[in-house]
Design an enzyme around this catalytic site. Structure first.
Site, PDB file in Angstrom:
ATOM      1  N   ASP A 184      43.759  36.414  42.696  1.00 15.89           N
ATOM      2  CA  ASP A 184      43.591  36.247  41.254  1.00 15.89           C
ATOM      3  C   ASP A 184      44.921  36.282  40.509  1.00 15.89           C
ATOM      4  OD1 ASP A 184      43.973  38.946  41.824  1.00 15.89           O
ATOM      5  OD2 ASP A 184      41.937  39.516  41.296  1.00 15.89           O
ATOM      6  N   ASP A 195      34.466  49.672  38.817  1.00 16.93           N
ATOM      7  CA  ASP A 195      33.122  49.162  38.515  1.00 16.93           C
ATOM      8  C   ASP A 195      32.542  48.327  39.658  1.00 16.93           C
ATOM      9  OD1 ASP A 195      34.607  46.845  38.408  1.00 16.93           O
ATOM     10  OD2 ASP A 195      34.248  46.423  36.291  1.00 16.93           O
ATOM     11  N   HIS A 245      34.120  45.761  41.197  1.00 18.39           N
ATOM     12  CA  HIS A 245      34.560  44.362  41.281  1.00 18.39           C
ATOM     13  C   HIS A 245      35.438  44.129  42.506  1.00 18.39           C
ATOM     14  CE1 HIS A 245      38.214  45.420  38.542  1.00 18.39           C
ATOM     15  NE2 HIS A 245      38.701  45.196  39.737  1.00 18.39           N
ATOM     16  N   GLU A 294      33.493  40.548  38.087  1.00 19.72           N
ATOM     17  CA  GLU A 294      32.987  41.745  37.419  1.00 19.72           C
ATOM     18  C   GLU A 294      31.464  41.861  37.563  1.00 19.72           C
ATOM     19  OE1 GLU A 294      35.024  43.892  36.540  1.00 19.72           O
ATOM     20  OE2 GLU A 294      36.470  43.294  34.995  1.00 19.72           O
TER      21      GLU A 294
END
Ligand code: F6R
Length: 256
Positions: free
Chosen positions: A67, A136, A138, A143
């Site tokens: 990313d 979280d 990810h 996400e």
């Protein structure tokens, strides 16, 4: 899924580096999927050490990063282009033209994403994908609530993710709101996956990943469906797991 519990992040990163180095040695033109973030920094230090001291040769290696932030210039120290050059690429003999990080500066994002996917395919797919995990759940910047079949695309970052990355940009206002990320479907096509997670802040995410139900609310949980995944965690990150004795017993018969 092999869950490997180590004492600390240094031990875990050395193990991760060994797994990657074995592939680089075994396969002349290995294709590596790489991650950024605080977690893998000691792993990259170890790869640099193996290059300097044990002649680990990256001259035929190709890499694809997961990313990159959207519209952050490569010269910005928070950008993943900068991160990869700083921690790895400038310190080993990988050819610059063989390294790929999504270009978040382009105007035509859709085209960039399609070409990124095509380039991975053209190189025969990713032999081993390195992953961290967000608090979280990810992976990449996929996400919670994302499609578990998603491909490389522009994604919005959750507030918690932006807060976790403040140190890269100095203050929250400067952390980008968007990033280009490989999709979950893209990640799942890697032939092998190694995920690293250390420390208390990753306990819930690790619990969801290893022992939770598969759900887009914990994107990493889809890794339960991948045939060749190693999860390297420390004792602290493993705290909420219920089957630790089993994972440790299984590791004794795992060939690395
Ligand atoms: C980075 C990436 C992210 C990170 C994750 C954990 O390329 O894709 O998924 O792996 O946010 O980041 P750290 O390691 O900083 O806790």
């Amino acid at each position: 899924m092999d869950v490997i519990i180590v004492n600390d992040n240094i031990e875990g990163c050395k193990l991760g580096a060994k797994i990657i180095a074995d592939i680089v040695r075994r396969k002349n033109n290995a294709v590596l999927g790489l991650a950024t973030g605080k977690t893998p920094i000691p792993l990259y230090d170890e790869l640099v050490r193996l290059h300097n001291n044990e002649s680990l040769d990256f001259s035929n290696v190709t890499s694809f990063n997961l990313d990159e932030y959207y519209k952050v210039p490569f010269t910005n120290e928070g950008s993943y282009h900068y991160f990869m050059n700083h921690h790895l690429f400038s310190k080993i003999n990988i050819k610059k033209e063989n390294t790929h990080v999504p270009n978040g500066m382009v105007d035509d994002v859709e085209r960039e994403c399609i070409e990124y996917e095509e380039s991975i395919k053209k190189h025969g797919g990713i032999d081993i994908q390195l992953l961290g995990i967000g608090r979280d759940g990810h992976i990449g910047f996929n996400e919670p609530s994302c499609s578990l079949a998603s491909r490389t695309r522009l994604e919005a970052l959750m507030e918690d993710t932006r807060e976790a990355n403040i140190s890269d940009f100095g203050k929250l206002e400067l952390v980008p709101y968007y990033a280009i990320t490989m999709g979950v479907g893209t990640i799942m096509e890697a032939k092998e996956i190694v995920l690293l997670a250390f420390g208390e802040s990753k306990q819930d995410a690790v619990k969801g990943l290893v022992e939770g139900a598969i759900s887009s609310m914990c994107p990493a949980s889809i890794l339960q469906m991948h045939p060749n995944v190693k999860i390297i965690i420390d004792n602290v990150a493993a705290k909420k797991l219920t089957k630790v004795d089993f994972y440790k017993a299984k590791f004794k018969i795992t060939r690395l």
